[in-house]
Write an enzyme that holds these catalytic residues in place. Structure first.
Site, short mmCIF file in Angstrom:
data_model
loop_
_atom_site.label_atom_id
_atom_site.label_comp_id
_atom_site.label_asym_id
_atom_site.label_seq_id
_atom_site.Cartn_x
_atom_site.Cartn_y
_atom_site.Cartn_z
CB SER A 120 -0.88 0.00 1.24
OG SER A 120 -0.09 -0.16 2.38
CG HIS A 141 -3.30 -1.47 -2.01
ND1 HIS A 141 -3.82 -0.27 -1.60
CD2 HIS A 141 -3.08 -2.18 -0.88
CE1 HIS A 141 -3.89 -0.25 -0.29
NE2 HIS A 141 -3.46 -1.40 0.17
CD GLU A 153 -5.69 2.48 -3.71
OE1 GLU A 153 -6.21 3.57 -3.48
OE2 GLU A 153 -4.69 2.07 -3.07
CG ASN A 192 -3.98 2.86 2.61
OD1 ASN A 192 -5.06 2.48 3.02
ND2 ASN A 192 -2.95 2.05 2.45
N1 3HC Z 1 -12.41 -11.48 7.05
C1 3HC Z 1 -13.26 -11.93 6.10
N2 3HC Z 1 -14.56 -11.66 6.10
C2 3HC Z 1 -15.03 -10.90 7.09
C3 3HC Z 1 -14.22 -10.38 8.11
C4 3HC Z 1 -12.84 -10.70 8.05
N3 3HC Z 1 -11.94 -10.26 8.94
N4 3HC Z 1 -14.96 -9.66 8.96
C5 3HC Z 1 -16.21 -9.71 8.49
N5 3HC Z 1 -16.25 -10.45 7.37
C6 3HC Z 1 -17.42 -10.76 6.55
C7 3HC Z 1 -18.46 -11.51 7.34
O1 3HC Z 1 -18.23 -12.89 7.26
C8 3HC Z 1 -19.72 -11.10 6.63
O2 3HC Z 1 -19.85 -11.88 5.46
P1 3HC Z 1 -21.31 -12.24 4.91
O3 3HC Z 1 -21.92 -10.97 4.43
O4 3HC Z 1 -21.03 -13.20 3.81
O5 3HC Z 1 -22.05 -12.82 6.05
C9 3HC Z 1 -19.45 -9.65 6.19
O6 3HC Z 1 -18.02 -9.52 6.20
C10 3HC Z 1 -20.05 -8.65 7.13
O7 3HC Z 1 -19.55 -8.94 8.43
P2 3HC Z 1 -20.29 -8.64 9.79
O8 3HC Z 1 -21.78 -8.67 9.54
O9 3HC Z 1 -19.74 -9.53 10.84
O10 3HC Z 1 -19.80 -7.19 10.21
P3 3HC Z 1 -19.91 -5.82 9.45
O11 3HC Z 1 -21.18 -5.67 8.69
O12 3HC Z 1 -19.52 -4.82 10.47
O13 3HC Z 1 -18.74 -5.88 8.36
C11 3HC Z 1 -16.55 -5.28 7.75
C12 3HC Z 1 -17.41 -6.08 8.71
C13 3HC Z 1 -16.76 -5.79 6.33
C14 3HC Z 1 -15.11 -5.48 8.16
C15 3HC Z 1 -17.01 -3.78 7.84
O14 3HC Z 1 -16.98 -3.38 9.18
C16 3HC Z 1 -16.15 -2.84 7.05
O15 3HC Z 1 -16.33 -2.68 5.84
N6 3HC Z 1 -15.19 -2.19 7.74
C17 3HC Z 1 -14.27 -1.24 7.10
C18 3HC Z 1 -13.13 -2.01 6.50
C19 3HC Z 1 -12.17 -1.10 5.83
O16 3HC Z 1 -12.28 0.12 5.79
N7 3HC Z 1 -11.15 -1.72 5.22
C20 3HC Z 1 -10.08 -0.96 4.58
C21 3HC Z 1 -8.90 -1.00 5.50
S1 3HC Z 1 -7.54 -0.15 4.81
C22 3HC Z 1 -6.65 -1.31 4.04
O17 3HC Z 1 -6.94 -2.48 4.06
C23 3HC Z 1 -5.48 -0.82 3.29
C24 3HC Z 1 -4.21 -1.47 3.72
O18 3HC Z 1 -3.21 -1.01 2.88
C25 3HC Z 1 -3.83 -1.15 5.13
#
Ligand code: 3HC
Length: 292
Positions: A120, A141, A153, A192
């Site tokens: 990233s 990414h 990305e 990011n």
């Molecule tokens: N791994 C895989 N799947 C996951 C998971 C995980 N850690 N956590 C949740 N899920 C899945 C669940 O199994 C569920 O799947 P389903 O719809 O098939 O049942 C779905 O995601 C929704 O989960 P939940 O109902 O338990 O919980 P939420 O509705 O709160 O969703 C989330 C969880 C998808 C993680 C949501 O909170 C979210 O979108 N959070 C923001 C994540 C984000 O911003 N990510 C970007 C991070 S930055 C990055 O990655 C860049 C890097 O360079 C650092």
């Protein structure tokens, strides 16, 4: 270019889920990691995820088992790279580590193979020359959790060929993702940088004693409609990842404003990396449920 076989380097949270995404889309996938225990943990977590998706009715047992059967695990980079068409490197965010991986990939992967990094922060130009085929190197990414998040990305560097960009964008679409093309390397790319602006403000508000970690998270969710607050998100992504990204950005820009925030540095130095160590901004039990 026809892609049949994909190698994912690194079996951490990102690498393992990227591998699963590829296998679910029908590709033959090898996940490689130098640590056998990481591979074993990845296999078991992915099996659990597939089981739970079957229980929830998201996919059939047959499809889940077929996807898992398309995954192979190995500790040997050379064996994993021998007959692949596309490589996605998702190892640690350390330049020296990535340089040596890309040099090895340049030697071991077939000539036609595209070598992408999930980094990233580190633009692929930093590793491209090691491979002997810089035109076939780019960033691809993904976002955490890679099984869920749609954005990918695709970042070209000065020598990335149009064919490499085209194939990588097509691959991302075939995985069910929505790729965005980034035409020039810039630390943090696009998503990011947006997320970093919010995270930095959240850290300032907390460090200045304006509001608690959980109240800042609540405001992000209930006022802005974000699925997670910035502190919850740091715990999900890993405070080690957030710290190393920031440190790498500083090393690139030499701008003291890009240094990791002291509060983040403190948790990093204590080894409190978030969900993966059960302690970050919050505490978690063994099943990953937040307890505090
Ligand atoms: N791994 C895989 N799947 C996951 C998971 C995980 N850690 N956590 C949740 N899920 C899945 C669940 O199994 C569920 O799947 P389903 O719809 O098939 O049942 C779905 O995601 C929704 O989960 P939940 O109902 O338990 O919980 P939420 O509705 O709160 O969703 C989330 C969880 C998808 C993680 C949501 O909170 C979210 O979108 N959070 C923001 C994540 C984000 O911003 N990510 C970007 C991070 S930055 C990055 O990655 C860049 C890097 O360079 C650092």
């Amino acid at each position: 270019m026809q892609i049949n076989k994909i190698l994912v380097v690194g079996a951490g949270a990102m690498g393992s889920q990227i591998g699963m995404v590829c296998a679910l889309a029908g590709y033959q996938v090898t996940i490689q990691d130098v640590a056998a225990d990481m591979l074993a943990a990845a296999r078991s977590q992915l099996t659990d995820r597939m089981d739970s998706s079957v229980v929830k009715g998201r996919r059939s047992r047959q499809d889940a088992e077929a996807a898992l059967a398309r995954l192979t695990f190995t500790t040997s980079l050379e064996a994993g790279a021998a007959d692949v068409d596309f490589v996605i490197e998702a190892a640690t965010e350390k330049l020296e580590v990535k340089r040596s991986i890309f040099a090895a990939l340049g030697r071991a992967a077939p000539e036609h193979a595209i070598l992408a990094t999930n980094s990233s922060t580190l633009g692929s130009s930093k590793v491209a020359e090691e491979t002997g085929r810089p035109q076939q190197v780019c960033n691809m990414h993904f976002f955490n959790p890679a099984l869920v998040m749609k954005c990918v990305e695709v970042v070209r560097h000065g020598k990335t060929s149009p064919d490499t960009v085209d194939t990588t964008m097509k691959l991302a679409r075939s995985l069910g993702k929505s790729p965005v093309l980034i035409d020039r390397e810039i630390p943090g790319f696009v998503a990011n940088r947006l997320m970093g602006a919010i995270r930095d403000e959240a850290l300032r508000l907390y460090a200045d004693g304006i509001a608690s970690v959980s109240d800042i998270d609540t405001a992000a969710k209930t006022a802005l409609g974000h699925p997670m607050g910035p502190f919850e998100l740091m715990d999900l992504v890993g405070l080690d990842v957030s710290y190393l990204i920031r440190q790498a950005t500083f090393e690139e820009t030499q701008d003291p404003a890009d240094l990791p925030h002291p509060a983040l540095k403190e948790l990093y130095e204590q080894g409190n990396y978030g969900r993966k160590t059960a302690h970050g901004w919050y505490r978690y039990d063994q099943s990953g449920t937040r307890i505090q």
